[in-house]
Design an enzyme around this catalytic site. Structure first.
Site, mmCIF file in Angstrom:
data_model
loop_
_atom_site.group_PDB
_atom_site.id
_atom_site.type_symbol
_atom_site.label_atom_id
_atom_site.label_comp_id
_atom_site.label_asym_id
_atom_site.label_seq_id
_atom_site.Cartn_x
_atom_site.Cartn_y
_atom_site.Cartn_z
ATOM 1 N N GLU A 122 1.045 -1.042 -0.018
ATOM 2 C CA GLU A 122 -0.278 0.167 0.036
ATOM 3 C C GLU A 122 1.414 0.962 -0.095
ATOM 4 O O GLU A 122 0.431 2.568 -0.163
ATOM 5 C CB GLU A 122 -1.301 0.140 0.925
ATOM 6 C CG GLU A 122 -2.023 -0.773 0.880
ATOM 7 C CD GLU A 122 -2.900 -1.678 2.474
ATOM 8 O OE1 GLU A 122 -2.674 -1.332 3.407
ATOM 9 O OE2 GLU A 122 -3.758 -2.547 2.305
ATOM 10 N N GLY A 166 -6.704 -8.327 1.689
ATOM 11 C CA GLY A 166 -8.023 -7.831 2.341
ATOM 12 C C GLY A 166 -8.939 -7.849 1.591
ATOM 13 O O GLY A 166 -10.425 -7.935 1.618
HETATM 14 P P1 PGA Z 1 -4.836 -7.957 5.300
HETATM 15 O O1 PGA Z 1 -3.827 -6.906 5.033
HETATM 16 O O2 PGA Z 1 -4.937 -8.959 6.719
HETATM 17 O O3 PGA Z 1 -6.158 -7.135 5.710
HETATM 18 O O4 PGA Z 1 -5.361 -9.019 4.268
HETATM 19 C C1 PGA Z 1 -2.044 -7.385 5.685
HETATM 20 C C2 PGA Z 1 -1.999 -6.067 5.579
HETATM 21 O O5 PGA Z 1 -2.041 -5.264 4.354
HETATM 22 O O6 PGA Z 1 -0.559 -6.219 5.715
#
Ligand code: PGA
Length: 248
Positions: free
Chosen positions: A100, A172
């Site tokens: 991200e 996610g």
């Molecule tokens: P998630 O995110 O467990 O919500 O999939 C993991 C991360 O982005 O580190």
């Protein structure tokens, strides 16, 4: 996987308020049980680091940040937070290269960030992972290799670097890789570190949609040293449930 020293790293992303610090109480109590030989690390937003550090003072939980500036100290970088500042707050870890944040961070910058974190003796959690398009084009290995070698360029001592394998398409989405793919990709990461004569005892974690339903299956995979958990870590009941299911 053995139950010893498994990492459970909570990545809170841009969630949480000063009040949510109270939701750590049960995890703090849980972290003290003997049977659980896990390392629990919370990475809240910068604004909450100090609150989390204070709250977890007498526990086995450690705190980290979700990113840091490439410049280790101080400087005219509006909005920047350096590794020195994270350390000053009591942070011990820093996530670097999360998908991200990769839009603003190429591997060269990630490499500088890792160097800055290590210069302040912070532990680094380096995130690597392929996008869906890479996977479809059978480019997973080349992507992982590039992210590893360029991210860790000129670094000899990786004893404070943890690798988190996070396929971007898993984050996610509720979709996780097959056991076979996961095992193969983690072994590939380990071999790449070995071949490039990097620190071979590096811990390698998995991240992406880890939850209380899939943790048991994920624990069956031999070569994973722990998990980086986003959404499911912000709910203390679920987070504890994940850890409980990892030991029985
Ligand atoms: P998630 O995110 O467990 O919500 O999939 C993991 C991360 O982005 O580190």
């Amino acid at each position: 996987m053995t139950n010893n020293n498994i990492y459970f790293i909570a990545n809170w992303k841009m969630f949480g308020s000063v009040k949510s610090v109270n939701s750590l109480s049960k995890v703090i109590s849980y972290s003290k049980i003997k049977k659980l030989k896990a390392k629990i690390i919370y990475c809240p937003p910068y604004t909450l680091i100090k609150y989390f550090v204070d709250k977890t003072k007498n526990s086995n939980i450690e705190i980290g940040a979700q990113d840091c500036h490439a410049q280790p100290n101080y400087g005219p970088f509006t909005g920047g937070i350096s590794s020195k500042m994270i350390k000053d707050l009591g942070g011990k870890f820093v996530i670097i290269g999360h998908s991200e944040t990769r839009k603003e961070n190429d591997n060269k910058k990630i490499n500088l960030k890792i160097k800055s974190a290590l210069s302040e003796k912070l532990n680094v959690i380096l995130c690597i992972g392929e996008k869906l398009i890479d996977k479809k084009k059978n480019k997973t290995k080349s992507v992982l290799k590039k992210q590893l070698l360029e991210g860790l360029k000129n670094l000899k001592n990786l004893s404070k670097v943890i690798i988190a394998y996070e396929p971007v398409w898993s984050i996610g989405t509720g979709i996780i890789p097959t056991e076979n793919d996961l095992e193969k990709n983690i072994s590939f990461i380990r071999d790449t570190l070995k071949i490039s004569k990097k620190f071979t005892k590096s811990k390698i974690l998995y991240g992406g949609s880890v939850n209380a339903k899939n943790i048991k299956n994920l624990m069956r995979i031999d070569n994973i040293d722990g998990f980086l958990i986003g959404g499911a870590s912000t709910n203390e009941k679920i987070f504890i449930d994940i850890m409980k299911k990892s030991i029985n």
